[in-house]
Write a protein that holds these residues in place. Structure first.
Motif, short mmCIF file in Angstrom:
data_model
loop_
_atom_site.label_atom_id
_atom_site.label_comp_id
_atom_site.label_asym_id
_atom_site.label_seq_id
_atom_site.Cartn_x
_atom_site.Cartn_y
_atom_site.Cartn_z
N UNK B 69 45.38 26.41 58.04
CA UNK B 69 44.78 27.74 58.08
C UNK B 69 43.66 27.87 57.05
N UNK B 70 43.77 27.14 55.94
CA UNK B 70 42.72 27.26 54.92
C UNK B 70 41.47 26.47 55.31
N UNK B 71 41.68 25.29 55.91
CA UNK B 71 40.51 24.49 56.31
C UNK B 71 40.09 24.76 57.75
N UNK B 72 40.92 25.53 58.46
CA UNK B 72 40.60 25.93 59.84
C UNK B 72 40.35 24.71 60.75
N UNK B 73 41.25 23.73 60.63
CA UNK B 73 41.11 22.53 61.46
C UNK B 73 42.45 21.82 61.59
N UNK B 74 42.54 20.89 62.55
CA UNK B 74 43.74 20.09 62.70
C UNK B 74 43.99 19.31 61.42
N UNK B 75 45.27 19.10 61.12
CA UNK B 75 45.65 18.48 59.86
C UNK B 75 46.74 17.45 60.16
N UNK B 76 46.30 16.19 60.28
CA UNK B 76 47.26 15.10 60.47
C UNK B 76 47.81 14.77 59.09
N UNK B 77 48.99 15.29 58.83
CA UNK B 77 49.60 15.18 57.49
C UNK B 77 49.68 13.73 57.05
N UNK B 78 49.12 13.43 55.88
CA UNK B 78 49.19 12.08 55.35
C UNK B 78 48.06 11.17 55.79
#
Lengths: 154, 154
Positions: B69-78
């Motif tokens: 939500x902060x970067x407003x993009x998909x976040x593939x954790x790790x």
């Protein structure tokens, strides 16, 4: 007369993440999400929400008090069914926008659908998706047995 | 070519709660909350959010992909730190508005603050509140040790 419960102001990120002032973040709707876990088994029982008053009451009485978004009112879990949740431990996360409760669930379960936990169905992963899809639609698998008949309680 | 992942429409409450069609509820912001739990210890590691595409990708690659939500993009954790989360099991709850992941967390922890879990602080309950309050403000207690130095990773 116990002192009123006050939370710390949310001023800087470092204090929120590395400080000891409890400064829960209530969203624009005034609510914070709450994950409730069985203190013994570690099973995640449910996810619900609290407003400021629900969090105050939970801290004060050490039983889970949520805010019902559908009924738009405080919800002392188990007040009618007797299936209360005794709060053994409360935690918050790094940015203090989630509450975690470790509880002793009284009675046969927490879920109004008749299960011990609300998470009674598994979703398909990877190759399972294609193997189980029905007309291309992802299918859940029931992974738990009911622990009570909700028609007899609610 | 794998078939595209489709979810069931959310039509009636009974089908959502007692049926097998996977019909996750994305909020007005297009997101669904996700609770991520260590598959072995049962420890709740973090709470994050997915949009529809993040959920598709998580199902497809069996690694946790959130929506930041902060970067407003998909976040593939790790993806940058190497601390990926291999998804062993995915569940949803009765009204299908929460996702639960049981994961194998690769590396020393999931929290950017340097801890194994984001829930590294306890909140006061009942009589603890008055005993630990500082100028009436609720105080958290650190209950976990750091498992790595985040300055060396991020």
């Amino acid at each position: 007369m116990p002192s009123p419960i006050k939370f710390a102001e949310r001023v800087d990120k470092n204090a929120i993440e590395n400080g000891s002032g409890f400064s829960p973040k209530f969203g624009n709707d005034g609510l914070i999400p709450v994950v409730t876990q069985d203190r013994t088994s570690g099973e995640v029982l449910m996810v619900a929400y609290m407003n400021r008053e629900a969090l105050h009451r939970t801290i004060a009485i050490k039983e889970a008090v949520y805010y019902s978004r559908t009924r738009d009112q405080l919800w002392h879990k188990g007040a009618t069914s007797g299936h209360i949740q005794k709060v053994a431990e409360m935690r918050t996360d790094c940015d203090q926008d989630v509450i975690l409760l470790k509880v002793e669930q009284v009675g046969p379960g927490c879920c109004h659908a008749g299960y011990a936990s609300c998470f009674y169905r598994k979703a398909p992963l990877g190759e399972e998706f294609a193997a189980t899809a029905d007309k291309g639609i992802a299918q859940l698998a029931f992974s738990e047995e009911k622990t009570y008949n909700p028609d007899e309680i609610y």
